[in-house]
Design a protein around this motif. Structure first.
Motif, PDB file in Angstrom:
ATOM      1  N   LEU A 151     100.722 -26.983 -47.285  1.00 33.56           N
ATOM      2  CA  LEU A 151     100.723 -28.046 -46.295  1.00 33.56           C
ATOM      3  C   LEU A 151     100.828 -29.362 -47.049  1.00 33.56           C
ATOM      4  N   GLY A 152     101.834 -30.164 -46.687  1.00 33.05           N
ATOM      5  CA  GLY A 152     102.009 -31.471 -47.301  1.00 33.05           C
ATOM      6  C   GLY A 152     102.141 -32.536 -46.236  1.00 33.05           C
ATOM      7  N   HIS A 153     101.578 -33.718 -46.509  1.00 29.31           N
ATOM      8  CA  HIS A 153     101.620 -34.830 -45.556  1.00 29.31           C
ATOM      9  C   HIS A 153     102.386 -36.000 -46.138  1.00 29.31           C
ATOM     10  N   SER A 154     103.234 -36.635 -45.331  1.00 31.90           N
ATOM     11  CA  SER A 154     103.975 -37.828 -45.700  1.00 31.90           C
ATOM     12  C   SER A 154     104.838 -37.533 -46.931  1.00 31.90           C
ATOM     13  N   TRP A 155     104.675 -38.288 -48.016  1.00 31.79           N
ATOM     14  CA  TRP A 155     105.454 -37.954 -49.216  1.00 31.79           C
ATOM     15  C   TRP A 155     105.095 -36.564 -49.719  1.00 31.79           C
ATOM     16  N   GLY A 156     103.850 -36.151 -49.509  1.00 30.25           N
ATOM     17  CA  GLY A 156     103.434 -34.808 -49.899  1.00 30.25           C
ATOM     18  C   GLY A 156     104.185 -33.724 -49.158  1.00 30.25           C
ATOM     19  N   ALA A 157     104.666 -34.046 -47.938  1.00 26.14           N
ATOM     20  CA  ALA A 157     105.488 -33.087 -47.206  1.00 26.14           C
ATOM     21  C   ALA A 157     106.800 -32.842 -47.942  1.00 26.14           C
TER      22      ALA A 157
END
Length: 202
Positions: free
Chosen positions: A20-26
């Protein structure tokens, strides 16, 4: 950073992982899945910016409009050297724009800044300039089951995320109507239900 993620997987002796990644982590999670599809069981792509380029101009306009009366204060802080307290204030102002509910936005942003960790703007700028010329081609070949989940009121234009959904061969899309860029804070029950149903459908 892809290598760092793989080092964590190896450290725990896992043949496959769900990411699971969010924002740039996505974007990082997506690129890991493209690089190592055999090592990813499922992918959750939260509030990313998709594959289409050129979204920044619309984002900046949305950001200015969302900050409203606080825009001038943000711009003044952004334009000069800052004390640590002012650095934190700048971040809180900026992060507050990511929430749809303006009555709670400042409170959410304050929580994100506590404890306070200095922002590495140099690293941020370098990562922001990275391009992925083969993104569409590589994503069309990615068979990893993927959940794309985001808030309908995210400042980043959703048409760019649509491009990823339309490209991935095995993707599901969930849009949370009353959320902005950080949906697990604004609509935690809806976010948890969507992610939980995807990772563990039983």
């Amino acid at each position: 950073m892809i290598a760092d993620l793989d080092a964590v997987r190896r450290r725990y002796g896992l043949a496959r992982v769900s990411l699971l990644g969010h924002s740039w982590g996505a974007t990082l999670a997506l690129r890991y899945a493209v690089a190592h599809p055999d090592r990813v069981e499922k992918l959750v792509y939260v509030s990313g910016t998709g594959l289409d380029e050129g979204w920044e101009e619309e984002f900046r306009a949305n950001f200015t409009a969302r900050l409203g009366d606080e825009w001038e204060r943000w711009r003044e802080l952004r334009s000069r050297r800052r004390t640590e307290d002012e650095e934190r204030e700048l971040a809180v102002l900026q992060w507050s724009a990511d929430f749809a509910d303006r009555s709670k936005a400042r409170g959410y942003a304050e929580r994100m800044a506590n404890p306070w960790f200095e922002i590495n703007y140099e690293c941020n700028a370098v990562l922001g300039k990275e391009t992925w010329p083969s993104a569409f081609t590589e994503c069309r070949q990615l068979e990893v089951p993927t959940l794309i989940i985001d808030g309908a009121q995210d400042l980043r234009p959703r048409w760019s995320v649509d491009s990823l959904f339309e490209t991935l061969p095995s993707a599901k899309r969930v849009v949370l109507e009353d959320a902005g860029h950080i949906p697990w804070l604004e609509v935690p029950d809806e976010f948890e239900a969507a992610v939980g149903a995807f990772l563990d459908p039983a």
